[in-house]
Design a protein around this motif. Structure first.
Motif, PDB file in Angstrom:
ATOM      1  N   THR A  97       0.831  -1.203   0.000  1.00 53.46           N
ATOM      2  CA  THR A  97       0.000   0.000   0.000  1.00 53.46           C
ATOM      3  C   THR A  97       0.868   1.257   0.000  1.00 53.46           C
ATOM      4  OG1 THR A  97      -0.133   0.065   2.424  1.00 53.46           O
ATOM      5  CG2 THR A  97      -1.826  -1.216   1.262  1.00 53.46           C
ATOM      6  N   ASN A  98       0.187   2.384  -0.109  1.00 54.19           N
ATOM      7  CA  ASN A  98       0.858   3.685  -0.144  1.00 54.19           C
ATOM      8  C   ASN A  98       1.793   3.798  -1.346  1.00 54.19           C
ATOM      9  OD1 ASN A  98       0.978   6.237   1.058  1.00 54.19           O
ATOM     10  ND2 ASN A  98       2.884   5.761   2.123  1.00 54.19           N
ATOM     11  N   LEU A  99       1.352   3.179  -2.474  1.00 49.46           N
ATOM     12  CA  LEU A  99       2.107   3.221  -3.722  1.00 49.46           C
ATOM     13  C   LEU A  99       1.197   3.718  -4.844  1.00 49.46           C
ATOM     14  CD1 LEU A  99       3.849  -0.289  -3.647  1.00 49.46           C
ATOM     15  CD2 LEU A  99       4.941   1.911  -3.176  1.00 49.46           C
ATOM     16  N   LYS A 100       1.779   4.479  -5.776  1.00 47.24           N
ATOM     17  CA  LYS A 100       1.051   4.812  -6.993  1.00 47.24           C
ATOM     18  C   LYS A 100       0.943   3.552  -7.864  1.00 47.24           C
ATOM     19  CE  LYS A 100       0.613   9.397  -6.603  1.00 47.24           C
ATOM     20  NZ  LYS A 100       1.309   9.644  -5.311  1.00 47.24           N
ATOM     21  N   SER A 101      -0.049   3.536  -8.741  1.00 46.48           N
ATOM     22  CA  SER A 101      -0.316   2.329  -9.524  1.00 46.48           C
ATOM     23  C   SER A 101       0.889   1.898 -10.353  1.00 46.48           C
ATOM     24  CB  SER A 101      -1.517   2.560 -10.441  1.00 46.48           C
ATOM     25  OG  SER A 101      -2.706   2.700  -9.684  1.00 46.48           O
ATOM     26  N   HIS A 102       1.645   2.839 -10.894  1.00 43.29           N
ATOM     27  CA  HIS A 102       2.789   2.451 -11.726  1.00 43.29           C
ATOM     28  C   HIS A 102       3.926   1.871 -10.899  1.00 43.29           C
ATOM     29  CE1 HIS A 102       4.211   6.454 -10.448  1.00 43.29           C
ATOM     30  NE2 HIS A 102       5.426   6.020 -10.747  1.00 43.29           N
ATOM     31  N   GLU A 103       3.844   2.014  -9.573  1.00 45.17           N
ATOM     32  CA  GLU A 103       4.882   1.495  -8.691  1.00 45.17           C
ATOM     33  C   GLU A 103       4.553   0.106  -8.131  1.00 45.17           C
ATOM     34  OE1 GLU A 103       6.314   5.767  -6.782  1.00 45.17           O
ATOM     35  OE2 GLU A 103       4.600   4.712  -5.898  1.00 45.17           O
ATOM     36  N   VAL A 104       3.336  -0.341  -8.324  1.00 48.96           N
ATOM     37  CA  VAL A 104       2.889  -1.611  -7.733  1.00 48.96           C
ATOM     38  C   VAL A 104       3.475  -2.786  -8.510  1.00 48.96           C
ATOM     39  CG1 VAL A 104       0.890  -3.073  -7.233  1.00 48.96           C
ATOM     40  CG2 VAL A 104       0.750  -0.585  -6.888  1.00 48.96           C
ATOM     41  N   PRO A 105       4.174  -3.697  -7.846  1.00 53.96           N
ATOM     42  CA  PRO A 105       4.686  -4.890  -8.546  1.00 53.96           C
ATOM     43  C   PRO A 105       3.521  -5.726  -9.077  1.00 53.96           C
ATOM     44  CG  PRO A 105       5.749  -4.623  -6.398  1.00 53.96           C
ATOM     45  CD  PRO A 105       4.607  -3.655  -6.431  1.00 53.96           C
ATOM     46  N   VAL A 106       3.639  -6.180 -10.309  1.00 57.26           N
ATOM     47  CA  VAL A 106       2.566  -6.966 -10.918  1.00 57.26           C
ATOM     48  C   VAL A 106       2.280  -8.225 -10.114  1.00 57.26           C
ATOM     49  CG1 VAL A 106       1.893  -8.272 -12.963  1.00 57.26           C
ATOM     50  CG2 VAL A 106       3.007  -6.062 -13.225  1.00 57.26           C
ATOM     51  N   GLU A 107       3.328  -8.851  -9.579  1.00 57.39           N
ATOM     52  CA  GLU A 107       3.116 -10.068  -8.799  1.00 57.39           C
ATOM     53  C   GLU A 107       2.312  -9.789  -7.531  1.00 57.39           C
ATOM     54  OE1 GLU A 107       7.420  -8.658  -8.018  1.00 57.39           O
ATOM     55  OE2 GLU A 107       6.047  -8.851  -9.731  1.00 57.39           O
ATOM     56  N   ASP A 108       2.460  -8.587  -6.955  1.00 58.82           N
ATOM     57  CA  ASP A 108       1.666  -8.229  -5.777  1.00 58.82           C
ATOM     58  C   ASP A 108       0.209  -8.014  -6.168  1.00 58.82           C
ATOM     59  OD1 ASP A 108       1.735  -7.322  -2.829  1.00 58.82           O
ATOM     60  OD2 ASP A 108       0.709  -5.652  -3.823  1.00 58.82           O
ATOM     61  N   PHE A 109      -0.020  -7.349  -7.294  1.00 61.10           N
ATOM     62  CA  PHE A 109      -1.383  -7.148  -7.798  1.00 61.10           C
ATOM     63  C   PHE A 109      -2.060  -8.503  -8.009  1.00 61.10           C
ATOM     64  CE2 PHE A 109      -4.581  -6.517 -11.055  1.00 61.10           C
ATOM     65  CZ  PHE A 109      -5.184  -5.322 -10.685  1.00 61.10           C
TER      66      PHE A 109
END
Length: 250
Positions: A97-109
């Motif tokens: 959390t506390n991340l912009k969408s472009h910073e979110v690792p795909v594996e976490d999503f």
């Protein structure tokens, strides 16, 4: 593991039941005479929680992203109890959390979607035939205010909970004539270990939006959740109940 097999009690399965929201609801249902089976990955916590709940509680170690594990555990519950009247899908994670969408690792999503949305679907899909055979059931999917409004810094979680709400609407309509209700509950911020583990800035972002200016309590959650899965809630299905301190009024 099962210590009590009387068929005079309704039977509930609660995923994520070892702690947090699931544990709070399990305690409430046991007080009402419901036999509760907890599904969770944390075996030590499962044993502790079930022991504290007493003879109306049982447990199984289950990864709700794995259909075979769900099937095996559900079959065991049905064999011991005869039927399953209540399913509560409470297992869930926030992910990073506390991340912009472009910073979110795909594996976490993917991990968040797999547990929160796919896990809810798999559990419903497995238990629904049991409920259909008895022409009765109460399913409660734990959603979130994030699924209604979207929380910045929580794109994976918000997406997964929006999926849970959409799933609930579809299922509620599909089974409306069967004696089975399928509803969701969308809390804002409930004081749990999951919230305590989040960055303070993320928690402040969420609580600042609540008109009551506080977190909800586990007791408040358990009260409304217990009603949703009760026989008294017989004419509401496909609906997302509010538990947001006034943040969502729709």
């Amino acid at each position: 593991m099962t210590r009590f097999t009387s068929s005079s009690y309704q039977t509930a399965i609660i995923t994520g039941g070892a702690d947090g929201l699931g544990k709070a609801l399990a305690r409430k249902l046991v007080q009402q005479g419901v036999f509760v089976t907890l599904f969770d990955l944390n075996e030590a916590k499962l044993q502790e929680t079930a022991a504290n709940l007493g003879e109306l509680a049982d447990w199984h170690v289950v990864d709700v992203t794995q259909s075979e594990q769900i099937r095996t555990a559900v079959d065991a519950v049905q064999q011991k109890r005869g039927t399953i009247e209540i399913l509560v899908n409470s297992a869930g994670i926030t992910g990073k959390t506390n991340l912009k969408s472009h910073e979110v690792p795909v594996e976490d999503f993917d991990r968040v979607l797999s547990l929160n949305a796919r896990g809810t679907f798999l559990c419903c899909q497995t238990v629904l035939p049991v409920m259909l055979s008895g022409s009765y059931g109460r399913i409660l999917n734990i959603a979130s205010i994030a699924g209604k409004e979207g929380n910045a810094g929580m794109v994976a979680y918000s997406t997964s909970k929006a999926a849970v709400i959409g799933m609930t609407k579809a299922m509620g309509k599909e089974y409306a004539e069967t004696g089975i209700t399928v509803n969701a509950l969308a809390p804002a911020v409930i004081q749990t270990a999951l919230v305590d583990a989040m960055p303070p800035a993320q928690v402040s972002y969420m609580t600042d939006k609540i008109p009551m200016k506080r977190c909800g309590t586990l007791e408040e959650f358990a009260e409304i959740a217990a009603f949703i899965v009760s026989p008294a809630n017989s004419f509401t299905t496909g609906f997302t109940f509010d538990l947001s301190g006034g943040r969502a009024v729709y």
